[in-house]
Design a protein around this motif. Structure first.
Motif, PDB file in Angstrom:
ATOM      1  N   ARG A 112       0.846  -1.199   0.000  1.00  0.00           N
ATOM      2  CA  ARG A 112       0.000   0.000   0.000  1.00  0.00           C
ATOM      3  C   ARG A 112       0.883   1.251   0.000  1.00  0.00           C
ATOM      4  N   VAL A 113       0.632   2.122  -0.963  1.00  0.00           N
ATOM      5  CA  VAL A 113       1.373   3.378  -1.073  1.00  0.00           C
ATOM      6  C   VAL A 113       0.423   4.543  -0.825  1.00  0.00           C
ATOM      7  N   LEU A 114       0.800   5.425   0.084  1.00  0.00           N
ATOM      8  CA  LEU A 114       0.066   6.669   0.299  1.00  0.00           C
ATOM      9  C   LEU A 114       0.783   7.759  -0.481  1.00  0.00           C
ATOM     10  N   LEU A 115       0.097   8.356  -1.448  1.00  0.00           N
ATOM     11  CA  LEU A 115       0.654   9.409  -2.294  1.00  0.00           C
ATOM     12  C   LEU A 115       0.047  10.741  -1.876  1.00  0.00           C
ATOM     13  N   VAL A 116       0.874  11.635  -1.358  1.00  0.00           N
ATOM     14  CA  VAL A 116       0.400  12.944  -0.877  1.00  0.00           C
ATOM     15  C   VAL A 116       0.935  14.011  -1.821  1.00  0.00           C
ATOM     16  N   PRO A 118      -6.123   0.461   6.819  1.00  0.00           N
ATOM     17  CA  PRO A 118      -4.837  -0.252   6.921  1.00  0.00           C
ATOM     18  C   PRO A 118      -3.668   0.702   6.735  1.00  0.00           C
ATOM     19  N   THR A 119      -2.625   0.464   7.489  1.00  0.00           N
ATOM     20  CA  THR A 119      -1.452   1.338   7.457  1.00  0.00           C
ATOM     21  C   THR A 119      -0.726   1.226   6.120  1.00  0.00           C
ATOM     22  N   PRO A 120      -0.350   2.350   5.526  1.00  0.00           N
ATOM     23  CA  PRO A 120       0.433   2.279   4.277  1.00  0.00           C
ATOM     24  C   PRO A 120       1.796   1.657   4.524  1.00  0.00           C
ATOM     25  N   ASP A 121       2.321   0.991   3.515  1.00  0.00           N
ATOM     26  CA  ASP A 121       3.664   0.411   3.604  1.00  0.00           C
ATOM     27  C   ASP A 121       4.727   1.421   3.205  1.00  0.00           C
ATOM     28  N   LEU A 122       4.364   2.358   2.323  1.00  0.00           N
ATOM     29  CA  LEU A 122       5.281   3.374   1.834  1.00  0.00           C
ATOM     30  C   LEU A 122       4.514   4.682   1.647  1.00  0.00           C
ATOM     31  N   ILE A 123       5.209   5.797   1.805  1.00  0.00           N
ATOM     32  CA  ILE A 123       4.596   7.110   1.600  1.00  0.00           C
ATOM     33  C   ILE A 123       5.419   7.893   0.579  1.00  0.00           C
ATOM     34  N   ILE A 124       4.733   8.443  -0.421  1.00  0.00           N
ATOM     35  CA  ILE A 124       5.352   9.385  -1.360  1.00  0.00           C
ATOM     36  C   ILE A 124       4.789  10.757  -1.018  1.00  0.00           C
ATOM     37  N   LEU A 125       5.643  11.684  -0.649  1.00  0.00           N
ATOM     38  CA  LEU A 125       5.209  12.966  -0.097  1.00  0.00           C
ATOM     39  C   LEU A 125       5.837  14.117  -0.866  1.00  0.00           C
ATOM     40  N   ASP A 126       4.990  15.001  -1.388  1.00  0.00           N
ATOM     41  CA  ASP A 126       5.498  16.163  -2.108  1.00  0.00           C
ATOM     42  C   ASP A 126       5.921  17.242  -1.114  1.00  0.00           C
ATOM     43  N   TRP A 127       6.960  17.989  -1.464  1.00  0.00           N
ATOM     44  CA  TRP A 127       7.445  19.065  -0.581  1.00  0.00           C
ATOM     45  C   TRP A 127       6.422  20.198  -0.512  1.00  0.00           C
ATOM     46  N   ASN A 128       5.892  20.613  -1.664  1.00  0.00           N
ATOM     47  CA  ASN A 128       4.986  21.765  -1.718  1.00  0.00           C
ATOM     48  C   ASN A 128       3.532  21.295  -1.738  1.00  0.00           C
ATOM     49  N   LEU A 129       2.829  21.554  -0.647  1.00  0.00           N
ATOM     50  CA  LEU A 129       1.426  21.192  -0.518  1.00  0.00           C
ATOM     51  C   LEU A 129       0.613  22.450  -0.234  1.00  0.00           C
ATOM     52  N   PRO A 130      -0.690  22.446  -0.504  1.00  0.00           N
ATOM     53  CA  PRO A 130      -1.483  23.679  -0.364  1.00  0.00           C
ATOM     54  C   PRO A 130      -1.670  24.163   1.073  1.00  0.00           C
ATOM     55  N   ASP A 131      -1.562  23.266   2.060  1.00  0.00           N
ATOM     56  CA  ASP A 131      -1.802  23.686   3.436  1.00  0.00           C
ATOM     57  C   ASP A 131      -0.531  23.676   4.292  1.00  0.00           C
ATOM     58  N   PHE A 132       0.210  22.607   4.241  1.00  0.00           N
ATOM     59  CA  PHE A 132       1.469  22.500   4.984  1.00  0.00           C
ATOM     60  C   PHE A 132       2.565  22.103   4.000  1.00  0.00           C
ATOM     61  N   SER A 133       3.811  22.295   4.410  1.00  0.00           N
ATOM     62  CA  SER A 133       4.900  21.793   3.572  1.00  0.00           C
ATOM     63  C   SER A 133       5.086  20.308   3.857  1.00  0.00           C
ATOM     64  N   GLY A 134       5.680  19.609   2.898  1.00  0.00           N
ATOM     65  CA  GLY A 134       5.970  18.203   3.120  1.00  0.00           C
ATOM     66  C   GLY A 134       6.901  18.001   4.305  1.00  0.00           C
ATOM     67  N   ILE A 135       7.778  18.967   4.550  1.00  0.00           N
ATOM     68  CA  ILE A 135       8.677  18.907   5.706  1.00  0.00           C
ATOM     69  C   ILE A 135       7.862  18.884   6.994  1.00  0.00           C
ATOM     70  N   ASP A 136       6.871  19.777   7.098  1.00  0.00           N
ATOM     71  CA  ASP A 136       6.020  19.830   8.286  1.00  0.00           C
ATOM     72  C   ASP A 136       5.288  18.504   8.489  1.00  0.00           C
ATOM     73  N   ILE A 137       4.729  17.963   7.405  1.00  0.00           N
ATOM     74  CA  ILE A 137       3.968  16.724   7.509  1.00  0.00           C
ATOM     75  C   ILE A 137       4.864  15.563   7.918  1.00  0.00           C
ATOM     76  N   CYS A 138       6.054  15.504   7.336  1.00  0.00           N
ATOM     77  CA  CYS A 138       6.981  14.439   7.694  1.00  0.00           C
ATOM     78  C   CYS A 138       7.360  14.508   9.173  1.00  0.00           C
ATOM     79  N   GLN A 139       7.627  15.700   9.659  1.00  0.00           N
ATOM     80  CA  GLN A 139       7.974  15.859  11.071  1.00  0.00           C
ATOM     81  C   GLN A 139       6.835  15.422  11.977  1.00  0.00           C
ATOM     82  N   ARG A 140       5.604  15.725  11.585  1.00  0.00           N
ATOM     83  CA  ARG A 140       4.448  15.327  12.390  1.00  0.00           C
ATOM     84  C   ARG A 140       4.234  13.819  12.352  1.00  0.00           C
TER      85      ARG A 140
END
Length: 242
Positions: free
Chosen positions: A10-14, A52-74
């Motif tokens: 399972r991949v979560l694509l943000v 179900p929990t994702p096995d991998l996450i693909i996360l973009d740096w620039n998001l409309p509400d938070f940065s990918g850095i912020d989301i990763c830290q959280r």
């Protein structure tokens, strides 16, 4: 090439770029992944914690509400260790350090090839499987010491003498690797593989950046130098009088 697994990973694509997410969803499906898409950081954060929990996450740096850095830290602050690949247009080494310190496992500079994306996902999954095995009792309470530098691998506490050192995730990983190889010259490539993984595609200059960061925190003016450069080869951690 399908994921090396008995089930569809399972991949979560943000990412909020719809054309890109449509393309990636199609390509990932062909490669044997199940894909869940979140178009903003808040939704991605919620889904990273959902079953179900994702096995991998693909996360973009620039998001409309938070940065990918912020989301990763959280995500990491919640104790979630799911491998994260960051997509970014930021190619400066300071940006790469920021991403790695936030807890990403790898990053991919836009524009990128689908083949490279798939290779990195497979590499991240293999590393996750390698380090997900049971930990022995001796490892749980292991204390590493070099001179007056001490590391508790269970609590991740690091001290030099009576001074506590506050290290980022990668600074800790690098120091851990150096301490385990204390007294031996460690080649640059050996360190990169040991800390960032054999399939890490990052800039070799990252090692010099993190060595500099470690020295700023570990070395003291009135104490023996511990981290030494072996020119043309790599580094060694050992006590040596100034």
């Amino acid at each position: 090439m399908s994921p090396e697994s008995q089930h569809r990973l399972r991949v979560l694509l943000v990412d909020d770029e719809h054309k890109l997410t449509d393309l990636l969803r199609l390509e990932l499906d062909v490669e044997g992944y199940d894909v869940d898409v979140a178009s903003d950081g808040a939704s991605g954060l919620i889904r990273s914690r959902a079953e179900p929990t994702p096995d991998l996450i693909i996360l973009d740096w620039n998001l409309p509400d938070f940065s990918g850095i912020d989301i990763c830290q959280r995500i990491r602050a919640g104790g979630i260790t799911i491998p994260i690949l960051m997509l970014t247009g930021h190619d400066e080494i300071t940006d790469r350090v920021k991403a790695l310190d936030a807890g990403v496992d790898d990053y991919l500079i836009k524009p990128f090839s689908i083949d490279e994306l798939m290779a990195r996902l497979r590499a991240m999954h293999r590393r996750a499987e390698t380090f997900s095995g049971p930990v022995s009792g001796s490892e749980v309470n292991e204390i590493l010491k070099v001179a007056d530098l001490s590391m508790n691998t269970r609590t991740r506490d690091v001290t030099r003498g009576d001074r506590a050192l506050r290290l980022s995730v990668k600074e800790y990983d690098l120091l851990n690797f150096l301490m385990r190889g204390a007294g031996r010259v460690l080649e640059r490539q050996e360190i990169m593989h040991g800390v960032w993984g054999e399939n890490f595609y990052g800039d070799d200059n990252l090692l010099d950046v993190y060595i500099r960061y470690l020295r700023q925190k570990v070395e003291l003016d009135d104490a023996p130098t511990l981290i030494h450069t072996v020119r043309g080869v790599g580094f060694i951690l050992r006590e040596q009088s100034n």
